[in-house]
Design a protein around this motif. Structure first.
Motif, PDB file in Angstrom:
ATOM      1  N   UNK A 255      59.068 -13.248  15.159  1.00  0.00           N
ATOM      2  CA  UNK A 255      59.839 -12.886  16.363  1.00  0.00           C
ATOM      3  C   UNK A 255      60.015 -11.383  16.516  1.00  0.00           C
ATOM      4  N   UNK A 256      59.980 -10.635  15.416  1.00  0.00           N
ATOM      5  CA  UNK A 256      60.219  -9.198  15.491  1.00  0.00           C
ATOM      6  C   UNK A 256      58.962  -8.403  15.848  1.00  0.00           C
ATOM      7  N   UNK A 257      57.825  -9.072  15.982  1.00  0.00           N
ATOM      8  CA  UNK A 257      56.592  -8.350  16.316  1.00  0.00           C
ATOM      9  C   UNK A 257      56.701  -7.710  17.695  1.00  0.00           C
ATOM     10  N   UNK A 258      57.500  -8.280  18.580  1.00  0.00           N
ATOM     11  CA  UNK A 258      57.706  -7.675  19.900  1.00  0.00           C
ATOM     12  C   UNK A 258      58.319  -6.289  19.764  1.00  0.00           C
ATOM     13  N   UNK A 259      59.290  -6.165  18.851  1.00  0.00           N
ATOM     14  CA  UNK A 259      59.931  -4.863  18.607  1.00  0.00           C
ATOM     15  C   UNK A 259      58.905  -3.868  18.076  1.00  0.00           C
ATOM     16  N   UNK A 260      58.041  -4.329  17.150  1.00  0.00           N
ATOM     17  CA  UNK A 260      56.996  -3.470  16.590  1.00  0.00           C
ATOM     18  C   UNK A 260      56.062  -2.980  17.698  1.00  0.00           C
ATOM     19  N   UNK A 261      55.618  -3.906  18.536  1.00  0.00           N
ATOM     20  CA  UNK A 261      54.687  -3.561  19.610  1.00  0.00           C
ATOM     21  C   UNK A 261      55.297  -2.545  20.564  1.00  0.00           C
ATOM     22  N   UNK A 262      56.564  -2.733  20.888  1.00  0.00           N
ATOM     23  CA  UNK A 262      57.247  -1.789  21.781  1.00  0.00           C
ATOM     24  C   UNK A 262      57.416  -0.431  21.108  1.00  0.00           C
ATOM     25  N   UNK A 263      57.712  -0.449  19.815  1.00  0.00           N
ATOM     26  CA  UNK A 263      57.886   0.808  19.081  1.00  0.00           C
ATOM     27  C   UNK A 263      56.587   1.607  19.015  1.00  0.00           C
ATOM     28  N   UNK A 264      55.459   0.919  18.931  1.00  0.00           N
ATOM     29  CA  UNK A 264      54.164   1.601  18.841  1.00  0.00           C
ATOM     30  C   UNK A 264      53.852   2.420  20.087  1.00  0.00           C
ATOM     31  N   UNK A 265      54.432   2.043  21.198  1.00  0.00           N
ATOM     32  CA  UNK A 265      54.179   2.777  22.440  1.00  0.00           C
ATOM     33  C   UNK A 265      54.749   4.194  22.395  1.00  0.00           C
ATOM     34  N   UNK A 266      55.620   4.497  21.408  1.00  0.00           N
ATOM     35  CA  UNK A 266      56.172   5.844  21.267  1.00  0.00           C
ATOM     36  C   UNK A 266      55.182   6.797  20.585  1.00  0.00           C
ATOM     37  N   UNK A 267      54.138   6.243  19.966  1.00  0.00           N
ATOM     38  CA  UNK A 267      53.130   7.072  19.305  1.00  0.00           C
ATOM     39  C   UNK A 267      52.039   7.408  20.321  1.00  0.00           C
ATOM     40  N   UNK A 268      51.612   8.659  20.342  1.00  0.00           N
ATOM     41  CA  UNK A 268      50.638   9.104  21.352  1.00  0.00           C
ATOM     42  C   UNK A 268      49.287   9.510  20.765  1.00  0.00           C
ATOM     43  N   UNK A 269      49.196   9.665  19.431  1.00  0.00           N
ATOM     44  CA  UNK A 269      47.944  10.129  18.828  1.00  0.00           C
ATOM     45  C   UNK A 269      47.455   9.181  17.748  1.00  0.00           C
ATOM     46  N   UNK A 270      47.704   7.910  17.946  1.00  0.00           N
ATOM     47  CA  UNK A 270      47.342   6.912  16.956  1.00  0.00           C
ATOM     48  C   UNK A 270      45.826   6.825  16.802  1.00  0.00           C
ATOM     49  N   UNK A 271      45.360   6.838  15.550  1.00  0.00           N
ATOM     50  CA  UNK A 271      43.930   6.731  15.259  1.00  0.00           C
ATOM     51  C   UNK A 271      43.593   5.387  14.619  1.00  0.00           C
ATOM     52  N   UNK A 272      44.464   4.874  13.753  1.00  0.00           N
ATOM     53  CA  UNK A 272      44.239   3.613  13.048  1.00  0.00           C
ATOM     54  C   UNK A 272      45.451   2.710  13.223  1.00  0.00           C
ATOM     55  N   UNK A 273      45.222   1.477  13.656  1.00  0.00           N
ATOM     56  CA  UNK A 273      46.302   0.494  13.804  1.00  0.00           C
ATOM     57  C   UNK A 273      45.831  -0.818  13.190  1.00  0.00           C
ATOM     58  N   UNK A 274      46.558  -1.271  12.178  1.00  0.00           N
ATOM     59  CA  UNK A 274      46.223  -2.516  11.486  1.00  0.00           C
ATOM     60  C   UNK A 274      47.452  -3.422  11.468  1.00  0.00           C
ATOM     61  N   UNK A 275      47.379  -4.521  12.221  1.00  0.00           N
ATOM     62  CA  UNK A 275      48.478  -5.485  12.303  1.00  0.00           C
ATOM     63  C   UNK A 275      48.002  -6.880  11.913  1.00  0.00           C
ATOM     64  N   UNK A 276      47.078  -6.949  10.998  1.00  0.00           N
ATOM     65  CA  UNK A 276      46.524  -8.239  10.582  1.00  0.00           C
ATOM     66  C   UNK A 276      47.574  -9.103   9.890  1.00  0.00           C
ATOM     67  N   UNK A 277      47.398 -10.421   9.998  1.00  0.00           N
ATOM     68  CA  UNK A 277      48.242 -11.409   9.303  1.00  0.00           C
ATOM     69  C   UNK A 277      49.719 -11.229   9.619  1.00  0.00           C
ATOM     70  N   UNK A 278      50.046 -11.229  10.895  1.00  0.00           N
ATOM     71  CA  UNK A 278      51.441 -11.060  11.305  1.00  0.00           C
ATOM     72  C   UNK A 278      51.883 -12.085  12.350  1.00  0.00           C
ATOM     73  N   UNK A 279      51.104 -13.157  12.540  1.00  0.00           N
ATOM     74  CA  UNK A 279      51.456 -14.209  13.494  1.00  0.00           C
ATOM     75  C   UNK A 279      51.661 -13.652  14.906  1.00  0.00           C
ATOM     76  N   UNK A 280      50.831 -12.709  15.296  1.00  0.00           N
ATOM     77  CA  UNK A 280      50.916 -12.142  16.643  1.00  0.00           C
ATOM     78  C   UNK A 280      50.416 -13.170  17.654  1.00  0.00           C
ATOM     79  N   UNK A 281      51.213 -13.430  18.665  1.00  0.00           N
ATOM     80  CA  UNK A 281      50.869 -14.396  19.705  1.00  0.00           C
ATOM     81  C   UNK A 281      50.625 -13.684  21.031  1.00  0.00           C
TER      82      UNK A 281
END
Length: 870
Positions: free
Chosen positions: A222-248
């Motif tokens: 349920x908290x993955x929504x918070x993570x996804x929203x928080x990621x939008x604050x980063x502007x120079x992301x090069x690597x993003x790995x969210x494997x095995x987190x039950x993302x729907x």
């Protein structure tokens, strides 16, 4: 090399220029080796010592070592330095190197006390820029000192840590991370991040110039929504790995927004989540606006391909034509795979292409051949578990001509016909760079006698030539002829053993022809002896239904021949091939027909290898008589990490013989000895093995005859296995008398994820004690308790376990007497707490009424991925 470390040390003493020394992968574990660290006269700044089994250090006086004070970078990854001298050595190095900038200590299995002392030393530094402690869990007791390390090292740029069950202890770490204003890489993989820290990540992302974010295996739910929203604050992301987190699909829009805000994104991994075609379409649409993507990995989701999804993925490929790593497998793209593969013809930079389990057929073979032609840098190609047949011949032919760097080819579980396999073998044999070939699940026709192109670079001391035999035993070609003098007796012997359908006359003619061509005299003794031996050997080979001989590919690193119907005759052929691949690291021969005679050929060949890390010889009826040969293989391969020997009838005598060899494996991670007739008489030998296996992650002893007495003894050793994730004691004779000891061991294993106890005699009392120990766990994913004479009195404890461990995949509790009310309650708890994770739930044979069964089915009806047995 013996004495090599002394020569290196002397050379370093006289050197004033060397600043970096790389000694990774050298099995360093003796005192003389460790004295390399004491070189003070040199200007050494960077020292790499990863994967050297330093846990085996003995009789080293740390105080006598004059440790280098100028080191700025150390790499001690994968040394399993828990306890004893190894930890003291590391502590001394860290304490004496006051200018350290990079410290890598991944997977060393430290105890909390040891890790605390290391962190205290690191907290005294102020120069750290990179710190890697993955696989060494930061517990609640270590939160304060970990925070101190982060706060005192204000220039920290890369942080890799694993958090363990931190619930209310995250505040200090969170506050420290907020102040780490230089942080560019944050890796919290496998940390089970608590909800409080998840919400604080938004602030952490805002305050740090993060470029790389890795948060795999955290089961956010349920908290993955918070993570996804928080990621939008980063502007120079090069690597993003969210494997095995039950993302729907529910968070796809938030993830798409974060991706769209980071135009410099180069790597995206979303492996093993719950995204369907809808979610992947949204994310792919965002990715198509990028142009620098190098890695895109969405394998093992829930994609059931629509035309729109295929088009969206194709647009990602078109807009990112410099892709190097593309993994789309373990999804169902149905008839739309061609749309995805077609734009790959415009990519020329692929190194890895993963297309396993995509229901690919020969209809896409032409597209795949074009992809191979245009991507000549390809190193790894995965096409396993598809429906490819004759199309594989053209694919391997394309690999032969265009993939000069190919090191791994996965063709397992396809529909290869015998005729196609013969042609395929010829092509594979000519891929000189190949190190790994996966063909498990391929069953050869009983009516066809076929084998791979047998000899490639067949060599002896003085003769080098290539020899190919067709199925009629005729000589096709001689190549690479470089002869100093003729002596081919050894080669001829191997030739006889490998020529599956050649007659003795053909073999002898081969010898005569070679001698005449080289203008060498014919040795009649060799000729007649060969004829006699060949006649005897070939008559045995011809009597078998299937003759299998694998291509001799020099430098083979990995060989998977599981379920390949290898019998005694084929084992003889395979053993000859293994003798020519002495750098083999992985071999799987599970569920063949080796028996004692065939196993002896294989074991004698494996004994000549010293680089093995993975060995699976399960279900081959090897027998306890060959335990000494198994022990020799283990003894000669001291870097073994995974050993499977299930179903071989080793009995207690065999286990005792194996134990001395197994005790020497300080790197052992998986040990499986199921179905071997092991009784309590062997537990002392097993306990001795476990006492030295501090890195063990999986222990399987199911389907044996272990009773309460034996389990009590084993539990004492199991309780010290800090990294244990899987414990399988299925189908033994465990009674409630062993429950206290077993529960105590379970409590001590903080990382336990799987517990298999079905088909024992625990009863209600014993099961209750086990469940009470499991209540405090937060990582449990699999629990099997079927057929244990359990009554409904365990209900409250069982539901508490489900609530506290809401990551359950499998719960098996059939064959007991829970009755209707308890079974209904379990179904309700599963729906509330494990609806997105539960894959298998078995409640049958529990004295549940038909009416209650209907209610259970109705309760769980919306869980589309659940297999329910009631």
């Amino acid at each position: 090399v013996e004495g090599g470390e002394i020569k290196i040390r002397r050379a370093l003493k006289d050197s004033s220029t060397i600043k970096l020394l790389d000694l990774d992968d050298n099995s360093i574990s003796r005192k003389a080796d460790c004295e390399l660290l004491s070189v003070t006269e040199s200007n050494l700044e960077t020292f790499w010592l990863a994967n050297n089994h330093l846990c085996g250090l003995k009789n080293v006086n740390i105080e006598e070592l004059h440790l280098n004070m100028k080191l700025t970078e150390i790499d001690f990854n994968d040394n399993f330095m828990r306890g004893g001298i190894a930890h003291k050595l590391l502590q001394a190095v860290v304490s004496n190197s006051i200018s350290l900038k990079e410290v890598r200590l991944q997977n060393n299995c430290f105890t909390p006390i040891e890790l605390s002392s290391i962190l205290m030393s690191l907290s005294k530094l102020s120069t750290l820029k990179q710190l890697n402690l993955k696989g060494n869990y930061i517990t609640a007791e270590l939160a304060s000192v970990m925070a101190l390390v982060i706060l005192n090292n204000t220039e920290l740029e890369q942080l890799y840590i694993s958090l363990d069950n931190l619930q209310h202890d995250t505040l200090k770490i969170t506050e420290a991370l907020k102040n780490a204003s230089m942080l560019k890489t944050l890796d919290l993989c496998g940390s089970n991040i608590p909800e409080k820290l998840v919400h604080d990540l938004k602030v952490i992302f805002q305050h740090n110039p993060l470029v790389n974010v890795r948060l795999t295996e955290n089961k956010f739910k349920s908290t993955i929504t918070v993570i996804a929203q928080a990621l939008s604050y980063i502007k120079k992301l090069s690597v993003l790995n969210l494997s095995s987190n039950f993302i729907t699909d529910e968070v796809a829009n938030d993830l798409a927004l974060a991706i769209a805000n980071n135009h410099s994104l180069r790597e995206l991994k979303l492996v093993n989540n719950c995204l369907s075609s809808k979610g992947v379409f949204v994310i792919s649409h965002a990715l198509s606006s990028l142009s620098q993507l190098k890695l895109f990995n969405i394998r093992r989701n829930r994609i059931k391909g629509t035309e729109e999804t295929a088009d969206a993925i194709a647009r990602v490929i078109i807009s990112n034509d410099k892709l190097e790593n593309l993994c789309l497998g373990e999804n169902d793209y149905s008839f739309h795979a061609v749309k995805i593969l077609s734009p790959l013809k415009n990519v020329s930079t692929l190194y890895l292409l993963y297309l396993n389990s995509m229901k690919l057929s020969d209809q896409v073979a032409v597209e795949l051949i074009d992809v191979i032609k245009h991507n000549q840098l390809l190193e790894q190609l995965y096409l396993g578990d598809n429906s490819l047949s004759d199309g594989l011949v053209g694919l391997t032919q394309a690999c032969k001509y265009y993939s000069k760097n190919l090191i791994l080819l996965d063709l397992q579980s396809n529909s290869i016909s015998p005729t196609s396999l013969t042609d395929l073998a010829v092509h594979v044999n000519e891929i000189s760079s190949l190190e790994g070939l996966y063909l498990s699940g391929v069953t050869l026709s009983n009516t066809e006698k076929l084998y791979f192109n047998v000899w490639k670079n067949m060599t002896s001391e003085d003769l080098k030539f290539d020899l190919s035999l067709c199925s009629q035993g005729k000589i096709l070609e001689y190549m690479s002829l470089e002869v100093k003098k003729i002596d081919i007796s050894n080669n001829l012997k191997h030739l006889v053993n490998s020529a599956s359908s050649a007659s003795p006359y053909d073999v002898c003619y081969c010898y005569v022809d070679i001698c005449e061509m080289l203008q060498n005299p014919i040795d009649k003794r060799i000729l007649f002896t060969t004829f006699e031996n060949a006649q005897q050997k070939l008559s045995k080979i011809d009597a078998t239904n299937v003759v299998f001989s694998l291509s001799l590919i020099k430098g083979l690193r990995s060989l998977d021949l599981e379920l390949f119907n290898i019998d005694e005759s084929a084992a003889f052929e395979l053993a000859a091939i293994l003798c020519y691949n002495k750098k083999l690291k992985q071999i799987w021969l599970r569920s063949n027909e080796l028996n004692s005679a065939g196993a002896l050929f294989i074991l004698n060949a494996l004994e000549c290898i010293s680089t093995l890390k993975v060995v699976d010889l399960s279900y081959n009826n090897i027998g306890c008589q060959l335990a000494h040969s198994l022990a020799a293989v283990i003894h000669n391969n001291h870097t073994l990490e995974q050993v499977w020997l299930d179903g071989n009838g080793l009995l207690c005598t065999g286990i005792v013989q194996l134990s001395n060899a197994l005790k020497s494996l300080s790197t052992l991670r998986t040990l499986s000895l199921c179905n071997n007739g092991i009784t309590d008489d062997a537990v002392d030998a097993l306990s001795a093995v476990l006492a030295t296996s501090v890195c063990l992650e999986e222990l399987s002893l199911g389907s044996n005859c272990l009773g309460a007495k034996g389990i009590c003894v084993l539990s004492q050793s199991v309780s010290k296995l800090f990294r244990l994730q899987k414990l399988d004691l299925f189908n033994n004779k465990i009674t409630e008398d062993a429950a206290d000891s077993l529960a105590s061991a379970i409590t001590a294993c903080h990382n336990l994820q799987e517990l298999h106890l079905s088909d024992n005699m625990l009863g209600t009392t014993g099961t209750t004690k086990i469940l009470q120990a499991l209540k405090v766990k937060h990582k449990l994913q699999v629990l099997t308790l079927s057929n244990n004479k359990i009554y409904r009195e365990v209900l409250n404890d069982l539901t508490d376990v489900l609530i506290n461990n809401n990551l359950f995949y499998i719960l098996l509790i059939s064959g007991n007497d829970l009755q209707s009310s308890a079974a209904l309650k379990i179904a309700e708890v599963v729906k509330k707490y494990s609806s997105t994770t539960m894959k298998l739930l078995a409640l049958c044979e529990n004295n549940v009424s038909e009416q209650a069964k209907d209610k259970i089915r109705a309760t769980l009806l919306t869980l589309s991925d659940l297999q329910l047995f009631v």
